[in-house]
Design an enzyme around this catalytic site. Structure first.
Site, PDB file in Angstrom:
ATOM      1  N   PRO A  69       0.842  -1.212   0.000  1.00  0.00           N
ATOM      2  CA  PRO A  69       0.000   0.000   0.000  1.00  0.00           C
ATOM      3  C   PRO A  69       0.873   1.256   0.000  1.00  0.00           C
ATOM      4  CG  PRO A  69      -0.691  -1.531   1.721  1.00  0.00           C
ATOM      5  CD  PRO A  69       0.586  -2.059   1.155  1.00  0.00           C
ATOM      6  N   GLU A  70       0.522   2.211  -0.847  1.00  0.00           N
ATOM      7  CA  GLU A  70       1.240   3.482  -0.914  1.00  0.00           C
ATOM      8  C   GLU A  70       0.287   4.585  -0.441  1.00  0.00           C
ATOM      9  OE1 GLU A  70       3.246   3.836  -4.736  1.00  0.00           O
ATOM     10  OE2 GLU A  70       3.382   1.668  -4.904  1.00  0.00           O
ATOM     11  N   HIS A 114      -4.903 -15.616   9.123  1.00  0.00           N
ATOM     12  CA  HIS A 114      -3.902 -14.566   8.930  1.00  0.00           C
ATOM     13  C   HIS A 114      -4.134 -13.370   9.843  1.00  0.00           C
ATOM     14  CE1 HIS A 114      -2.261 -16.811   5.666  1.00  0.00           C
ATOM     15  NE2 HIS A 114      -3.417 -16.810   5.035  1.00  0.00           N
ATOM     16  N   ARG A 157       1.904 -11.900   4.775  1.00  0.00           N
ATOM     17  CA  ARG A 157       3.370 -11.979   4.766  1.00  0.00           C
ATOM     18  C   ARG A 157       3.995 -11.584   6.102  1.00  0.00           C
ATOM     19  NH1 ARG A 157       5.514 -11.515  -0.519  1.00  0.00           N
ATOM     20  NH2 ARG A 157       7.524 -11.801   0.485  1.00  0.00           N
TER      21      ARG A 157
END
Ligand SMILES: [Zn+2]
Length: 303
Positions: free
Chosen positions: A2-3, A93, A112
């Site tokens: 995400p930016e 997760h 991740r």
């Protein structure tokens, strides 16, 4: 990852849901999320805190508490926050779960597991961010001249310089490629070689690329999701990112792919030429040598 547009979209969605709410119960089930601190200790510290505001700096999400403390959340590669009312579904997760005082839940999931939560004491936030994050692209202080100052005397490729969060906050692999395409600047051009015209184009292009992302709620490539589980649609609007071999929207040439700073990099070799003209290179040199000039206002007015 995400930016700025993705994190800002999450912030805007979460702010009305979290502001004024108290963290009633907090479970942190992944030690990586808060290391080197103990998950149980951080969770206990967070319990009872009431949210004053939800802000953003660069790619950091900031949950400010009334106590003056702040929880700094970085989603990194695959982190996402989900707000649900009622019992949240089981999720292998999920790394943390916050029960709010209105009975709703804020769940943090991260496949991740590179994301981080950092609880900062009053007064710690600004120095922490100041050392890591440069100007906000939409801040009035961020001008083309300022961008030139940040890039002066940097021989690294312009793409590498823009990925550095201290140059400018919030840009990552996607929006750097998109901005460089809009500015018609090759990603491997030395950062210091940009002339004033190019700096002006790049300044405008950075904002335009980010605005396009914001307008479409960000881009959903892998695990980015909105707090209600929805997706962004910017991935359908990319000018270059991930489009190797497809025609350039501007000139029709096939888009190319290379690697810069170890990252996949997409560009148009026809309208983003590798070499600036000699004149442009010379004026870029001149701009970089004068960039320590103390009079910022004069430089601003000249650009
Ligand atoms: Zn082109």
């Amino acid at each position: 990852m995400p930016e700025l547009p993705e994190v800002e979209t999450v912030r805007a969605r979460l702010a009305p849901l979290l502001t004024g709410r108290r963290f009633e119960r907090v479970e942190i089930t992944d030690p990586r999320l808060v290391r080197p601190f103990e998950p149980a200790e951080v969770a206990a510290e967070l319990e009872g805190e009431r949210v004053a505001a939800v802000d953003r700096r660069g790619k950091y999400l900031i949950v400010r508490f009334e106590s003056g403390r702040a929880l700094l959340v970085h989603l990194r590669m695959t982190g996402s926050l989900r707000h649900t009312s009622g019992e949240p579904a089981g999720d292998p997760h999920r790394r943390a779960l916050v029960r709010l005082d209105d009975g709703s839940d804020l769940a943090y999931r991260d496949v991740r597991r590179f994301g981080t939560w950092l609880l900062l004491e009053p007064g710690e936030l600004e120095p922490y961010l100041g050392a890591r994050v440069g100007e906000e692209p939409f801040d009035a202080l961020f001008t083309a001249a300022r961008l030139g100052e940040r890039l002066a005397r940097r021989r690294a490729p312009i793409k590498t310089a823009l990925l550095d969060q201290r140059t400018l906050a919030g840009l990552g692999n996607i929006y750097v490629d998109e901005a460089l395409w809009r500015a018609r600047i090759h990603p491997l051009r030395p950062a210091e070689s940009l002339d004033r015209t190019e700096l002006r184009r790049l300044h405008k292009a950075v904002r335009a690329a980010l605005e396009a992302g914001l307008a479409r709620q960000g881009s959903t490539l892998r695990d980015y999701a909105l707090p209600d589980g929805g997706s962004g649609s910017m991935q359908d609007e990319f000018k270059v990112y991930g489009r190797e071999g497809e025609p350039c929207d501007r000139c029709g040439a096939a888009l190319a792919k290379t690697r810069v700073a170890g990252r996949g990099t997409w560009f148009c070799s026809s309208c983003q030429p590798a070499q600036a003209s000699a004149a442009a290179a010379r004026s870029g040199q001149a701009a970089s040598t004068s960039s320590r000039a103390p009079s910022r206002s004069r430089r601003q007015s000249s650009v």
